[in-house]
Write a protein that holds these residues in place. Structure first.
Motif, PDB file in Angstrom:
ATOM      1  N   SER A  85       0.835  -1.213   0.000  1.00  6.94           N
ATOM      2  CA  SER A  85       0.000   0.000   0.000  1.00  6.94           C
ATOM      3  C   SER A  85       0.863   1.253   0.000  1.00  6.94           C
ATOM      4  O   SER A  85       0.566   2.220  -0.724  1.00  6.94           O
ATOM      5  CB  SER A  85      -0.915   0.006   1.227  1.00  6.94           C
ATOM      6  OG  SER A  85      -1.818  -1.079   1.181  1.00  6.94           O
ATOM      7  N   ALA A  86       1.924   1.254   0.790  1.00  4.88           N
ATOM      8  CA  ALA A  86       2.821   2.409   0.830  1.00  4.88           C
ATOM      9  C   ALA A  86       3.488   2.618  -0.524  1.00  4.88           C
ATOM     10  O   ALA A  86       3.608   3.750  -1.008  1.00  4.88           O
ATOM     11  CB  ALA A  86       3.874   2.228   1.926  1.00  4.88           C
ATOM     12  N   GLY A  87       3.900   1.540  -1.169  1.00  2.00           N
ATOM     13  CA  GLY A  87       4.524   1.638  -2.481  1.00  2.00           C
ATOM     14  C   GLY A  87       3.574   2.181  -3.535  1.00  2.00           C
ATOM     15  O   GLY A  87       3.961   2.999  -4.376  1.00  2.00           O
ATOM     16  N   ALA A  88       2.324   1.747  -3.481  1.00  5.30           N
ATOM     17  CA  ALA A  88       1.325   2.245  -4.432  1.00  5.30           C
ATOM     18  C   ALA A  88       1.081   3.735  -4.223  1.00  5.30           C
ATOM     19  O   ALA A  88       0.958   4.500  -5.186  1.00  5.30           O
ATOM     20  CB  ALA A  88       0.024   1.457  -4.286  1.00  5.30           C
ATOM     21  N   PHE A  89       1.049   4.168  -2.964  1.00  9.02           N
ATOM     22  CA  PHE A  89       0.860   5.588  -2.676  1.00  9.02           C
ATOM     23  C   PHE A  89       2.058   6.398  -3.163  1.00  9.02           C
ATOM     24  O   PHE A  89       1.885   7.466  -3.753  1.00  9.02           O
ATOM     25  CB  PHE A  89       0.637   5.800  -1.175  1.00  9.02           C
ATOM     26  CG  PHE A  89       0.467   7.243  -0.816  1.00  9.02           C
ATOM     27  CD1 PHE A  89      -0.710   7.916  -1.104  1.00  9.02           C
ATOM     28  CD2 PHE A  89       1.490   7.940  -0.187  1.00  9.02           C
ATOM     29  CE1 PHE A  89      -0.865   9.249  -0.789  1.00  9.02           C
ATOM     30  CE2 PHE A  89       1.334   9.275   0.142  1.00  9.02           C
ATOM     31  CZ  PHE A  89       0.157   9.937  -0.154  1.00  9.02           C
ATOM     32  N   LYS A  90       3.247   5.899  -2.946  1.00  3.37           N
ATOM     33  CA  LYS A  90       4.455   6.599  -3.399  1.00  3.37           C
ATOM     34  C   LYS A  90       4.408   6.797  -4.916  1.00  3.37           C
ATOM     35  O   LYS A  90       4.688   7.883  -5.423  1.00  3.37           O
ATOM     36  CB  LYS A  90       5.710   5.837  -2.998  1.00  3.37           C
ATOM     37  CG  LYS A  90       7.009   6.545  -3.374  1.00  3.37           C
ATOM     38  CD  LYS A  90       8.202   5.762  -2.841  1.00  3.37           C
ATOM     39  CE  LYS A  90       9.505   6.489  -3.115  1.00  3.37           C
ATOM     40  NZ  LYS A  90       9.955   6.400  -4.496  1.00  3.37           N
ATOM     41  N   LYS A  91       4.016   5.770  -5.638  1.00  2.00           N
ATOM     42  CA  LYS A  91       3.902   5.884  -7.103  1.00  2.00           C
ATOM     43  C   LYS A  91       2.844   6.909  -7.493  1.00  2.00           C
ATOM     44  O   LYS A  91       3.020   7.663  -8.448  1.00  2.00           O
ATOM     45  CB  LYS A  91       3.584   4.526  -7.719  1.00  2.00           C
ATOM     46  CG  LYS A  91       4.755   3.583  -7.713  1.00  2.00           C
ATOM     47  CD  LYS A  91       4.396   2.249  -8.323  1.00  2.00           C
ATOM     48  CE  LYS A  91       5.582   1.289  -8.232  1.00  2.00           C
ATOM     49  NZ  LYS A  91       5.264  -0.029  -8.736  1.00  2.00           N
ATOM     50  N   LEU A  92       1.731   6.929  -6.768  1.00  2.00           N
ATOM     51  CA  LEU A  92       0.676   7.904  -7.045  1.00  2.00           C
ATOM     52  C   LEU A  92       1.208   9.328  -6.892  1.00  2.00           C
ATOM     53  O   LEU A  92       0.998  10.178  -7.765  1.00  2.00           O
ATOM     54  CB  LEU A  92      -0.511   7.684  -6.099  1.00  2.00           C
ATOM     55  CG  LEU A  92      -1.624   8.737  -6.162  1.00  2.00           C
ATOM     56  CD1 LEU A  92      -2.337   8.701  -7.513  1.00  2.00           C
ATOM     57  CD2 LEU A  92      -2.599   8.544  -5.018  1.00  2.00           C
ATOM     58  N   VAL A  93       1.912   9.585  -5.809  1.00  2.00           N
ATOM     59  CA  VAL A  93       2.453  10.932  -5.576  1.00  2.00           C
ATOM     60  C   VAL A  93       3.478  11.286  -6.650  1.00  2.00           C
ATOM     61  O   VAL A  93       3.471  12.397  -7.188  1.00  2.00           O
ATOM     62  CB  VAL A  93       3.059  11.039  -4.160  1.00  2.00           C
ATOM     63  CG1 VAL A  93       3.766  12.376  -3.968  1.00  2.00           C
ATOM     64  CG2 VAL A  93       1.981  10.851  -3.098  1.00  2.00           C
ATOM     65  N   GLU A  94       4.347  10.351  -6.972  1.00  2.00           N
ATOM     66  CA  GLU A  94       5.353  10.599  -8.012  1.00  2.00           C
ATOM     67  C   GLU A  94       4.696  10.918  -9.354  1.00  2.00           C
ATOM     68  O   GLU A  94       5.186  11.763 -10.101  1.00  2.00           O
ATOM     69  CB  GLU A  94       6.287   9.402  -8.143  1.00  2.00           C
ATOM     70  CG  GLU A  94       7.216   9.246  -6.957  1.00  2.00           C
ATOM     71  CD  GLU A  94       7.978   7.935  -6.943  1.00  2.00           C
ATOM     72  OE1 GLU A  94       9.027   7.888  -6.290  1.00  2.00           O
ATOM     73  OE2 GLU A  94       7.520   6.951  -7.566  1.00  2.00           O
ATOM     74  N   SER A  95       3.583  10.267  -9.651  1.00  3.73           N
ATOM     75  CA  SER A  95       2.898  10.511 -10.920  1.00  3.73           C
ATOM     76  C   SER A  95       2.276  11.901 -10.979  1.00  3.73           C
ATOM     77  O   SER A  95       1.939  12.387 -12.052  1.00  3.73           O
ATOM     78  CB  SER A  95       1.823   9.447 -11.165  1.00  3.73           C
ATOM     79  OG  SER A  95       0.690   9.670 -10.336  1.00  3.73           O
ATOM     80  N   ARG A  96       2.133  12.542  -9.823  1.00  7.26           N
ATOM     81  CA  ARG A  96       1.522  13.872  -9.769  1.00  7.26           C
ATOM     82  C   ARG A  96       2.545  14.975  -9.490  1.00  7.26           C
ATOM     83  O   ARG A  96       2.171  16.098  -9.158  1.00  7.26           O
ATOM     84  CB  ARG A  96       0.433  13.889  -8.704  1.00  7.26           C
ATOM     85  CG  ARG A  96      -0.715  12.971  -9.096  1.00  7.26           C
ATOM     86  CD  ARG A  96      -1.756  12.893  -8.023  1.00  7.26           C
ATOM     87  NE  ARG A  96      -2.865  12.093  -8.498  1.00  7.26           N
ATOM     88  CZ  ARG A  96      -4.131  12.425  -8.352  1.00  7.26           C
ATOM     89  NH1 ARG A  96      -4.459  13.539  -7.748  1.00  7.26           N
ATOM     90  NH2 ARG A  96      -5.079  11.642  -8.796  1.00  7.26           N
ATOM     91  N   SER A  97       3.825  14.671  -9.643  1.00  6.10           N
ATOM     92  CA  SER A  97       4.857  15.659  -9.324  1.00  6.10           C
ATOM     93  C   SER A  97       4.791  16.878 -10.237  1.00  6.10           C
ATOM     94  O   SER A  97       5.054  17.996  -9.807  1.00  6.10           O
ATOM     95  CB  SER A  97       6.245  15.028  -9.368  1.00  6.10           C
ATOM     96  OG  SER A  97       6.541  14.575 -10.672  1.00  6.10           O
ATOM     97  N   ARG A  98       4.429  16.689 -11.478  1.00  2.00           N
ATOM     98  CA  ARG A  98       4.315  17.826 -12.412  1.00  2.00           C
ATOM     99  C   ARG A  98       3.189  18.757 -11.969  1.00  2.00           C
ATOM    100  O   ARG A  98       3.335  19.969 -11.986  1.00  2.00           O
ATOM    101  CB  ARG A  98       4.074  17.320 -13.826  1.00  2.00           C
ATOM    102  CG  ARG A  98       3.846  18.439 -14.821  1.00  2.00           C
ATOM    103  CD  ARG A  98       3.689  17.929 -16.199  1.00  2.00           C
ATOM    104  NE  ARG A  98       4.985  18.076 -16.855  1.00  2.00           N
ATOM    105  CZ  ARG A  98       5.277  17.603 -18.026  1.00  2.00           C
ATOM    106  NH1 ARG A  98       4.395  16.902 -18.696  1.00  2.00           N
ATOM    107  NH2 ARG A  98       6.459  17.809 -18.555  1.00  2.00           N
ATOM    108  N   GLU A  99       2.077  18.180 -11.545  1.00  2.00           N
ATOM    109  CA  GLU A  99       0.943  18.972 -11.056  1.00  2.00           C
ATOM    110  C   GLU A  99       1.346  19.755  -9.798  1.00  2.00           C
ATOM    111  O   GLU A  99       1.014  20.926  -9.658  1.00  2.00           O
ATOM    112  CB  GLU A  99      -0.232  18.041 -10.736  1.00  2.00           C
ATOM    113  CG  GLU A  99      -1.470  18.728 -10.240  1.00  2.00           C
ATOM    114  CD  GLU A  99      -2.576  17.735  -9.922  1.00  2.00           C
ATOM    115  OE1 GLU A  99      -3.432  18.099  -9.104  1.00  2.00           O
ATOM    116  OE2 GLU A  99      -2.578  16.614 -10.460  1.00  2.00           O
TER     117      GLU A  99
END
Length: 98
Positions: A61-75
């Motif tokens: 779950s933590a890894g999935a959240f980390k990926k989610l945040v990374e995918s929104r770094s441009r935003e």
């Protein structure tokens, strides 16, 4: 437990906008994530840094959240927020008040 921790540089001239986004979008989105346990968003006005610690009950779950945040770094960058440090770590101890 596992945590996703970060240190963020914040454009202080956009503080109100960032706080609105935090409370209206980021906190609710984080709370909805599978395995979410607790989250802390902290601000050091002297340095313009924000510190985050978001705790999950398992590494997946933590890894999935980390990926989610990374995918929104441009935003995030468009609102004056950039990551200085961002990592997934194991929680090895905790203490709570009574």
């Amino acid at each position: 437990m596992y945590a996703v921790v970060g240190v963020w540089s914040m454009d202080e001239s956009r503080h109100e906008e960032q706080q609105r986004t935090l409370h209206e979008r980021i906190v609710p989105l984080t709370r909805e994530q599978p395995g979410f346990v607790t989250g802390y968003w902290m601000r050091d006005a002297e340095t313009g840094k924000s510190h985050t610690a978001i705790v999950f009950d398992d590494e997946k779950s933590a890894g999935a959240f980390k990926k989610l945040v990374e995918s929104r770094s441009r935003e995030a960058a468009m609102t004056g927020v950039t990551a200085d440090f961002f990592a997934l770590v194991e929680v090895v101890a905790d203490a709570r008040g009574v």
